[in-house]
Design an enzyme around this catalytic site. Structure first.
Site, mmCIF file in Angstrom:
data_model
loop_
_atom_site.group_PDB
_atom_site.id
_atom_site.type_symbol
_atom_site.label_atom_id
_atom_site.label_comp_id
_atom_site.label_asym_id
_atom_site.label_seq_id
_atom_site.Cartn_x
_atom_site.Cartn_y
_atom_site.Cartn_z
ATOM 1 N N HIS A 39 -10.100 1.204 1.909
ATOM 2 C CA HIS A 39 -9.605 2.531 2.314
ATOM 3 C C HIS A 39 -10.758 3.478 2.644
ATOM 4 C CE1 HIS A 39 -5.278 2.362 1.900
ATOM 5 N NE2 HIS A 39 -5.323 1.920 0.655
ATOM 6 N N CYS B 7 0.850 -1.190 0.000
ATOM 7 C CA CYS B 7 0.000 0.000 0.000
ATOM 8 C C CYS B 7 0.883 1.236 0.000
ATOM 9 C CB CYS B 7 -0.881 -0.012 1.242
ATOM 10 S SG CYS B 7 -1.986 1.399 1.354
ATOM 11 N N HIS C 24 -9.308 -3.669 -2.124
ATOM 12 C CA HIS C 24 -8.269 -2.914 -1.411
ATOM 13 C C HIS C 24 -8.662 -1.427 -1.355
ATOM 14 C CE1 HIS C 24 -3.800 -2.046 -0.578
ATOM 15 N NE2 HIS C 24 -4.319 -0.846 -0.810
ATOM 16 N N GLU C 25 -9.101 -0.888 -2.489
ATOM 17 C CA GLU C 25 -9.478 0.543 -2.533
ATOM 18 C C GLU C 25 -10.731 0.807 -1.711
ATOM 19 O OE1 GLU C 25 -7.151 2.282 -3.503
ATOM 20 O OE2 GLU C 25 -6.160 0.592 -4.468
#
Ligand code: SB7
Ligand code: NI
Length: 186
Positions: free
Chosen positions: A160, A113, A156-157
């Site tokens: 966030h 990341c 993953h995004e």
């Protein structure tokens, strides 16, 4: 243009916040945020350009990673070979996973990341296939089915946007322990 100094790092509370919905039509400020995030990805994947600006290559960048607690992320997943069309290129807003496979998947290399300077090693189990709904830059609702690597990048995004970092999913005791229930993705 964003540089590494503009990327928020682990420890910054913005990375642990629940991001706010993006409103449409986009404000000029949000439109610039979208364009600047995609610009980062494009430059970061260009070998000569990224060296010049010392950018770490990225296939995704979420707004909290540039200090904006908004449900927006840029994604640029390159095709297999140079000159291939990207598997996905776009800025997504207000994304939700509306369904997913029972099958889990994890990248066989683990993940990294841009906001985490020291790589935390280990498998990051996620859904192997997802159906996501999001808004594109015109505010249109898009429904998309994804599998394997692009599905992992989207998750993953999207993490966030919920204040979650990839290493939260790693098995602390045995980071590389393989499971029969997980598909390992090259
Ligand atoms: C490995 C890397 C990424 C996603 C999935 C697997 C993106 C890394 C860049 N980012 O920090 C984006 O949030
Ligand atoms: Ni990240």
């Amino acid at each position: 243009m964003y540089l590494m100094k503009d990327i928020t790092r682990d420890g910054d509370p913005v990375l642990r916040q629940e991001a706010a919905d993006v409103q449409f039509p986009l404000s000029a400020e949000d439109r610039k945020l979208a364009d600047d995030m995609m610009e980062y990805l494009v430059i970061s994947q260009d070998e000569t350009e990224n060296e010049k600006y010392k950018l770490r290559p990225g296939v995704g960048l979420a707004a909290p990673q540039v200090g904006e607690s908004k449900r927006m992320a840029a994604i640029l997943v390159p095709g297999e070979f140079e000159d291939d069309e990207p598997l996905f290129k776009g800025v997504i807003s207000n994304p939700v996973i509306i369904s997913h496979s029972v099958q889990d998947g994890a990248l066989d290399m683990g993940e990294g990341c841009l906001s985490v300077d020291e790589d935390v090693a280990g498998f990051v189990p996620r859904h192997d296939r997802i159906t996501v709904r999001y808004q594109n830059l015109d505010g249109e609702t898009v429904k998309l089915r994804l599998k394997d690597y692009p599905a992992i990048v989207f998750q993953h995004e999207m993490d966030h946007l919920h204040g979650v970092l990839y290493y939260d999913h790693i098995n602390q005791a045995e980071p590389w322990a393989e499971s029969e229930d997980v598909k390992y993705i090259k």
